[in-house]
Design a protein around this motif. Sequence first.
Motif, PDB file in Angstrom:
ATOM      1  N   PRO A 130       5.880   7.318   0.013  1.00  0.00           N
ATOM      2  CA  PRO A 130       6.885   7.993  -0.810  1.00  0.00           C
ATOM      3  C   PRO A 130       6.609   9.462  -1.119  1.00  0.00           C
ATOM      4  O   PRO A 130       7.331  10.072  -1.893  1.00  0.00           O
ATOM      5  CB  PRO A 130       6.869   7.161  -2.096  1.00  0.00           C
ATOM      6  CG  PRO A 130       5.469   6.658  -2.196  1.00  0.00           C
ATOM      7  CD  PRO A 130       5.064   6.374  -0.773  1.00  0.00           C
ATOM      8  N   GLY A 131       5.573  10.032  -0.515  1.00  0.00           N
ATOM      9  CA  GLY A 131       5.343  11.457  -0.645  1.00  0.00           C
ATOM     10  C   GLY A 131       6.043  12.250   0.452  1.00  0.00           C
ATOM     11  O   GLY A 131       6.047  13.476   0.437  1.00  0.00           O
ATOM     12  N   CYS A 149       1.459  12.112  -7.664  1.00  0.00           N
ATOM     13  CA  CYS A 149       1.440  10.976  -6.745  1.00  0.00           C
ATOM     14  C   CYS A 149       1.170   9.676  -7.497  1.00  0.00           C
ATOM     15  O   CYS A 149       1.831   8.650  -7.270  1.00  0.00           O
ATOM     16  CB  CYS A 149       0.369  11.174  -5.672  1.00  0.00           C
ATOM     17  SG  CYS A 149       0.727  12.474  -4.471  1.00  0.00           S
ATOM     18  N   GLN A 150       0.191   9.719  -8.387  1.00  0.00           N
ATOM     19  CA  GLN A 150      -0.146   8.524  -9.154  1.00  0.00           C
ATOM     20  C   GLN A 150       1.041   8.062 -10.007  1.00  0.00           C
ATOM     21  O   GLN A 150       1.307   6.863 -10.127  1.00  0.00           O
ATOM     22  CB  GLN A 150      -1.361   8.803 -10.048  1.00  0.00           C
ATOM     23  CG  GLN A 150      -2.653   9.072  -9.303  1.00  0.00           C
ATOM     24  CD  GLN A 150      -3.250   7.813  -8.677  1.00  0.00           C
ATOM     25  OE1 GLN A 150      -2.804   6.698  -8.936  1.00  0.00           O
ATOM     26  NE2 GLN A 150      -4.268   7.989  -7.857  1.00  0.00           N
ATOM     27  N   PHE A 206      -4.724   7.860   0.077  1.00  0.00           N
ATOM     28  CA  PHE A 206      -4.405   9.192   0.589  1.00  0.00           C
ATOM     29  C   PHE A 206      -4.859   9.295   2.041  1.00  0.00           C
ATOM     30  O   PHE A 206      -5.963   8.896   2.389  1.00  0.00           O
ATOM     31  CB  PHE A 206      -5.092  10.265  -0.259  1.00  0.00           C
ATOM     32  CG  PHE A 206      -4.590  10.296  -1.679  1.00  0.00           C
ATOM     33  CD1 PHE A 206      -3.507  11.079  -2.027  1.00  0.00           C
ATOM     34  CD2 PHE A 206      -5.192   9.507  -2.656  1.00  0.00           C
ATOM     35  CE1 PHE A 206      -3.031  11.089  -3.330  1.00  0.00           C
ATOM     36  CE2 PHE A 206      -4.722   9.515  -3.966  1.00  0.00           C
ATOM     37  CZ  PHE A 206      -3.642  10.311  -4.305  1.00  0.00           C
ATOM     38  N   GLN A 207      -4.003   9.844   2.876  1.00  0.00           N
ATOM     39  CA  GLN A 207      -4.242   9.877   4.318  1.00  0.00           C
ATOM     40  C   GLN A 207      -4.471  11.305   4.818  1.00  0.00           C
ATOM     41  O   GLN A 207      -4.478  12.259   4.058  1.00  0.00           O
ATOM     42  CB  GLN A 207      -3.040   9.269   5.039  1.00  0.00           C
ATOM     43  CG  GLN A 207      -1.738  10.039   4.802  1.00  0.00           C
ATOM     44  CD  GLN A 207      -0.558   9.372   5.472  1.00  0.00           C
ATOM     45  OE1 GLN A 207       0.040   8.452   4.916  1.00  0.00           O
ATOM     46  NE2 GLN A 207      -0.211   9.852   6.665  1.00  0.00           N
ATOM     47  N   LEU A 243       0.846  -1.180   0.000  1.00  0.00           N
ATOM     48  CA  LEU A 243       0.000   0.000   0.000  1.00  0.00           C
ATOM     49  C   LEU A 243       0.891   1.243   0.000  1.00  0.00           C
ATOM     50  O   LEU A 243       1.786   1.378   0.831  1.00  0.00           O
ATOM     51  CB  LEU A 243      -0.919  -0.008   1.221  1.00  0.00           C
ATOM     52  CG  LEU A 243      -2.043   1.034   1.235  1.00  0.00           C
ATOM     53  CD1 LEU A 243      -3.276   0.473   1.930  1.00  0.00           C
ATOM     54  CD2 LEU A 243      -1.597   2.308   1.952  1.00  0.00           C
ATOM     55  N   VAL A 244       0.643   2.141  -0.966  1.00  0.00           N
ATOM     56  CA  VAL A 244       1.433   3.361  -1.123  1.00  0.00           C
ATOM     57  C   VAL A 244       0.557   4.530  -0.678  1.00  0.00           C
ATOM     58  O   VAL A 244      -0.386   4.910  -1.374  1.00  0.00           O
ATOM     59  CB  VAL A 244       1.895   3.533  -2.586  1.00  0.00           C
ATOM     60  CG1 VAL A 244       2.731   4.797  -2.738  1.00  0.00           C
ATOM     61  CG2 VAL A 244       2.696   2.317  -3.038  1.00  0.00           C
ATOM     62  N   SER A 245       0.873   5.092   0.481  1.00  0.00           N
ATOM     63  CA  SER A 245       0.035   6.133   1.084  1.00  0.00           C
ATOM     64  C   SER A 245       0.674   7.502   0.909  1.00  0.00           C
ATOM     65  O   SER A 245       1.826   7.720   1.286  1.00  0.00           O
ATOM     66  CB  SER A 245      -0.159   5.839   2.570  1.00  0.00           C
ATOM     67  OG  SER A 245      -0.978   6.825   3.174  1.00  0.00           O
ATOM     68  N   PHE A 246      -0.088   8.432   0.340  1.00  0.00           N
ATOM     69  CA  PHE A 246       0.344   9.819   0.176  1.00  0.00           C
ATOM     70  C   PHE A 246      -0.485  10.710   1.086  1.00  0.00           C
ATOM     71  O   PHE A 246      -1.628  10.374   1.431  1.00  0.00           O
ATOM     72  CB  PHE A 246       0.166  10.278  -1.270  1.00  0.00           C
ATOM     73  CG  PHE A 246       1.041   9.564  -2.259  1.00  0.00           C
ATOM     74  CD1 PHE A 246       2.325  10.005  -2.518  1.00  0.00           C
ATOM     75  CD2 PHE A 246       0.575   8.438  -2.933  1.00  0.00           C
ATOM     76  CE1 PHE A 246       3.137   9.352  -3.432  1.00  0.00           C
ATOM     77  CE2 PHE A 246       1.372   7.772  -3.852  1.00  0.00           C
ATOM     78  CZ  PHE A 246       2.660   8.235  -4.107  1.00  0.00           C
ATOM     79  N   HIS A 247       0.071  11.858   1.440  1.00  0.00           N
ATOM     80  CA  HIS A 247      -0.707  12.814   2.233  1.00  0.00           C
ATOM     81  C   HIS A 247      -1.896  13.293   1.400  1.00  0.00           C
ATOM     82  O   HIS A 247      -1.754  13.582   0.212  1.00  0.00           O
ATOM     83  CB  HIS A 247       0.155  14.012   2.628  1.00  0.00           C
ATOM     84  CG  HIS A 247      -0.420  14.801   3.767  1.00  0.00           C
ATOM     85  ND1 HIS A 247      -1.549  15.586   3.635  1.00  0.00           N
ATOM     86  CD2 HIS A 247      -0.036  14.901   5.063  1.00  0.00           C
ATOM     87  CE1 HIS A 247      -1.829  16.137   4.798  1.00  0.00           C
ATOM     88  NE2 HIS A 247      -0.932  15.738   5.688  1.00  0.00           N
ATOM     89  N   GLY A 248      -3.060  13.363   2.014  1.00  0.00           N
ATOM     90  CA  GLY A 248      -4.248  13.782   1.295  1.00  0.00           C
ATOM     91  C   GLY A 248      -4.321  15.284   1.098  1.00  0.00           C
ATOM     92  O   GLY A 248      -3.656  16.062   1.781  1.00  0.00           O
TER      93      GLY A 248
END
Length: 332
Positions: free
Chosen positions: A275-276, A222-223, A241-242, A201-206
Motif C-alpha cells: 500500500p505504499g 507507513c506504520q 520494508f523491501q 504481509l504489508v510491504s513498503f518500499h525501504g
Amino acid sequence: MSRPPDHPPVKPRRVGVMLVNLGTPDAPDTKSVRRYLGEFLSDRRVVEIPAPLWQPILRGFILNTRPQRSAEAYRAVWSDEGSPLAAITRRQAAALQARIGDAALVDWAMRYGQPSIPDVLRRMFEAGCDRLLLAPLYPQYCAATTATANDKAFAVLRAMRWQPAIRTLPPYYDDPLHIDALARDIASGLAGLPFDPQALLVSFHGMPARTLELGDPYHCQCQKTARLLGAALGREVIVTFQSRFGPAKWLEPATDETLAALPAKGVKRIAVVAPGFSADCLETLEEVAIRGRETFEEAGGTDFAYLPCLNDRSVGMEMLEALIRRELQGWA
C-alpha cells in the motif's frame, strides 16, 4: 477594451493536474537502465552521501554492474504497453480526466525518465494552465519521493518569468478515503483467493534507517497506514520494508528475510500487499510477486498470493478523484 493588434495571443485560463510517479527506463535494456539509474541515483534526495564521495562509486562500480541485472528484472515485467509503472500512470491520468471532465486538464509525468516533469509542466502552462496541482502519487511522504518530485517542478518554476500558481497534493497515508479504498480492494482480493492466508504481509518500499533519525516521517506514516488498514480489515498485519540497496542499515524488518523465515514459524499460506505504491512497478511485480514467491516457497511455504496495487481500477480512481477534487476547491 480591445487588445492592441500586436498583443500576444491570450489563452483561455485553465486548471491543471499533473500526476507524478517515480520513473522508469525507456526500454528493458542495459543502456536504458544505466541512463535511468544514473539520473535516479545522482539525486541528492535519494542518496545523501556527498557527491565527491558517491559519484566515483556510482560511475566506477554501480553503473557498470547493476544495469544488466536490473534490465533482466525489467524484461520479466515489461509488456506491450512498456513499463508497467508508466502504463498504469498513463491510464490513471486518462481515467481521472474522464472523471473530472472540464474541471481541469490532467497530464502525467515521471520524476526520472520520460515524460519528464519539466516537459509536462511547460506543456501544461502553454496550454493555458495558470493554476496547477502537482500530485505526487505517494501515499506516505518521503524526502526521496514526494519532496524530490516537488523539487524538480519548483526548479522549472524558478526559471520561468511567468509562473503558474502551484498547489501540491499532501500525503494521504491515513486519509479515510485511502484506507477505505485499500480495505475494500484487498478484502475483495482476499475473498477471491483459492486458499485462506494465515497472514497478511504489508510491504513498503525501504529507506535507509538514518532517514528516520533525520526526521523523515515516512516510517511512521507507513506504520499508521498498516495499522489503520489492519483495523479496517479486522485482521493482524505484518509490516515489512523491501528494496534494500547498499551496505547501510535500512528500515526493518526486511520483506525478503521475513518471507524466508515465516514457513519455519508455521505460516505456510500468505498474501502480500504493497500500500505504499499507487501503481504496480518493478518493485512489486518482480521483487515481490516473482522473487518474493520464490523465497517463500523455497523456505517451505505452500500458498503465496500478491494482491495488486489500486492501479487504475474503479475503487482506486474513485478515491483519487475525491482527493483531487478536494485539493482543487476554489479553483475548479
